[in-house]
Enzyme design. Structure first.
Site, short mmCIF file in Angstrom:
data_model
loop_
_atom_site.label_atom_id
_atom_site.label_comp_id
_atom_site.label_asym_id
_atom_site.label_seq_id
_atom_site.Cartn_x
_atom_site.Cartn_y
_atom_site.Cartn_z
N ARG A 21 32.28 1.63 13.29
CA ARG A 21 33.41 2.88 14.07
C ARG A 21 33.04 4.45 13.98
O ARG A 21 32.81 4.61 14.68
CB ARG A 21 34.55 2.74 13.01
CG ARG A 21 35.87 3.89 13.39
CD ARG A 21 36.67 3.83 12.00
NE ARG A 21 37.78 5.64 12.38
CZ ARG A 21 37.97 6.35 11.70
NH1 ARG A 21 36.58 6.57 11.13
NH2 ARG A 21 38.31 6.98 12.01
N ASP A 128 25.54 -6.92 -2.98
CA ASP A 128 24.42 -6.52 -4.22
C ASP A 128 24.06 -5.39 -4.12
O ASP A 128 23.24 -5.25 -6.06
CB ASP A 128 23.13 -8.03 -3.47
CG ASP A 128 23.84 -8.97 -2.99
OD1 ASP A 128 24.84 -9.92 -3.56
OD2 ASP A 128 22.97 -9.53 -2.43
O1 F6P Z 1 23.89 -10.95 -0.04
C1 F6P Z 1 25.37 -11.40 -0.04
C2 F6P Z 1 25.27 -12.55 -0.40
O2 F6P Z 1 27.20 -12.77 -0.42
C3 F6P Z 1 24.84 -13.28 -2.43
O3 F6P Z 1 25.80 -12.11 -2.99
C4 F6P Z 1 25.54 -14.52 -2.58
O4 F6P Z 1 24.26 -14.61 -3.09
C5 F6P Z 1 24.87 -15.10 -1.08
O5 F6P Z 1 24.96 -13.27 -0.16
C6 F6P Z 1 25.56 -16.07 -0.24
O6 F6P Z 1 25.37 -16.45 0.73
P1 F6P Z 1 26.51 -17.54 1.86
O7 F6P Z 1 27.65 -16.42 2.26
O8 F6P Z 1 25.14 -17.21 3.16
O9 F6P Z 1 25.99 -18.18 0.82
#
Ligand code: F6P
Length: 323
Positions: A21, A128
Site C-alpha cells: 500500500r 524470522d
Molecule cells: O522464512 C519464513 C519461514 O516461515 C521460516 O520461519 C520457516 O522455516 C520457513 O519460512 C517455512 O517455509 P515454507 O512455508 O516454505 O514451509
C-alpha cells in the site's frame, strides 16, 4: 524511471500488504506508474502483472498475507529464468522493481540487477528477523506476538496438568523468534539453532526447577532445518526425566498469518515509502532498513542472514529469570 513493479517473494509475512500500500501510494504521489507482479519471481517470468493505483490498495493495511501472493521460484535462479523475467519486464515498460522479502529474495534481485538494466530496491519482509541492515523486519513483531499468545494459552493447560511442554517456533535457521517469544512467555528454557543444546544441561535445569516447586515448565524450541526438532528433543528428555508428563506443540504456519500488529504496519509503511524514495534518488541493489530509528540502506550482498546472531546476553537473562 516512469514505471515500477512490486513483488513479494519467499515466506509471506504480516505487514506485507501495508508495505505494498505504502509503495503504491508513494509512487503514484510521485507520478510513477505501478504494476503489481503476482507470485514473486514466478509471475515476473510469466509477465503476470496488474496495474495498481491508490484505490487498488484500499482496505488492505490490516490484512495478513500478501495480495500479490508469494512463491519461491527455482527457475528464476537460472540464467534462462532471469532472461525470461527481463523480457517480460521490458515488454511491460517496467524500469525498476521493489522486492519485499528475505535473504533469498534479495539474492535473486542482486543477481538479476547485476545482469540486466533493471533498478532493484528491497524491503525486508520475513517473520524470522534474520537480516543484517535493519533492527526489525516486517512481520517479526506479529510473528512473536502470535507465538506469545500460543505460549500463554499452553501455559494455562500446562499448569492445570503439571506438565512440561516443548513448544516449537519458526525462525528458519535463526533464533530471534524463539528468543523473544521465549523471554516474553517466561519459558524455563529456550533452545536456539545458533548455539549447541546440551541435553544434560537442559535436564538438570528442568529437574532443578521441579525441586524448586515448579509444577509445570515450558521449553521454547527453535526449529532447525525444518519442523520437528521439538519432537526429537522431547523424546530424548522423556527417557531421562520422569518428574513431568511431557507434551509437544509445533506452532507452524500460524505464526505467518493474521492481522499485523501496529508496529508492523508502521514499519511496513515507513519502509514502503523509503523504498520508493531510494529508487527516486537512483539507489540500486540496496535494502531499506531502520537501525536505531534511522533509515539505513544496505547493499543486497550484505543484507544477509548469518550476518546477524541472536543475543547471547538475552539467553542468559532468560536462564536467570527461569529460577
Ligand atoms: O522464512 C519464513 C519461514 O516461515 C521460516 O520461519 C520457516 O522455516 C520457513 O519460512 C517455512 O517455509 P515454507 O512455508 O516454505 O514451509
Amino acid at each position: 524511471m516512469k514505471k515500477i513493479g512490486i513483488l513479494t517473494s519467499g515466506g509471506d509475512a504480516p505487514g506485507m500488504n501495508a508495505c505494498i500500500r505504502a509503495i503504491v501510494r508513494t509512487a503514484q504521489y510521485n507520478n510513477l506508474e505501478v504494476m503489481g507482479i503476482m507470485r514473486g519471481y514466478s509471475g515476473m517470468m510469466e509477465g503476470d502483472f496488474m496495474e495498481m493505483g491508490p484505490r487498488s490498495v484500499s482496505n488492505i493495511i490490516h490484512r495478513g498475507g500478501t495480495i500479490l501472493k508469494s512463491a519461491r521460484s527455482k527457475e528464476f535462479r537460472t540464467k534462462e529464468g532471469m532472461e525470461k523475467a527481463y523480457k517480460a519486464l521490458k515488454a511491460a515498460n517496467i524500469d525498476a522493481v521493489i522486492v519485499i522479502g528475505g535473504d533469498g529474495t534479495f539474492r535473486g534481485a542482486n543477481e538479476f540487477s547485476n545482469l540486466f538494466d533493471i533498478q532493484m530496491v528491497g524491503a525486508p519482509g520475513t517473520i524470522d528477523n534474520d537480516l543484517f541492515g535493519t533492527d526489525f523486519t516486517i512481520g517479526y513483531d506479529t510473528g512473536i506476538n502470535t507465538a506469545l499468545d500460543a505460549i500463554d494459552k499452553i501455559r494455562d493447560t500446562a499448569h492445570s496438568h503439571n506438565r512440561l511442554f516443548f513448544i516449537e517456533v519458526m525462525g528458519g535457521d535463526a533464533g530471534f523468534l524463539a528468543l523473544w517469544s521465549g523471554i516474553g512467555g517466561g519459558a524455563e528454557a529456550i533452545l536456539l539453532p545458533e548455539f549447541d543444546t546440551s541435553i544434560d544441561g537442559l535436564i538438570d535445569s528442568l529437574k532443578g526447577g521441579y525441586e524448586r516447586q515448579k509444577s509445570s515448565s515450558i521449553v521454547v524450541v527453535a526449529e532447525k532445518g525444518g519442523a520437528g526438532r521439538a519432537i526429537h528433543i522431547a523424546n530424548v528428555v522423556k527417557d531421562r526425566l520422569d518428574q513431568y508428563e511431557i507434551r509437544v506443540t509445533i506452532l507452524g504456519h500460524i505464526q505467518r498469518g493474521g492481522t499485523p500488529t501496529c508496529s508492523d504496519r508502521v514499519l511496513a509503511s515507513q519502509l514502503g515509502y523509503e523504498s520508493v524514495m531510494a529508487l527516486l534518488s537512483g539507489e540500486n541493489r540496496v535494502m531499506v532498513g531502520i537501525v536505531n530509528k534511522e533509515l539505513k540502506l544496505t547493499p543486497f550482498e550484505e543484507a544477509k542472514k548469518h550476518h546477524v546472531k541472536a543475543d547471547k546476553n538475552l539467553l542468559e537473562l532468560a536462564r536467570v529469570l527461569s529460577f
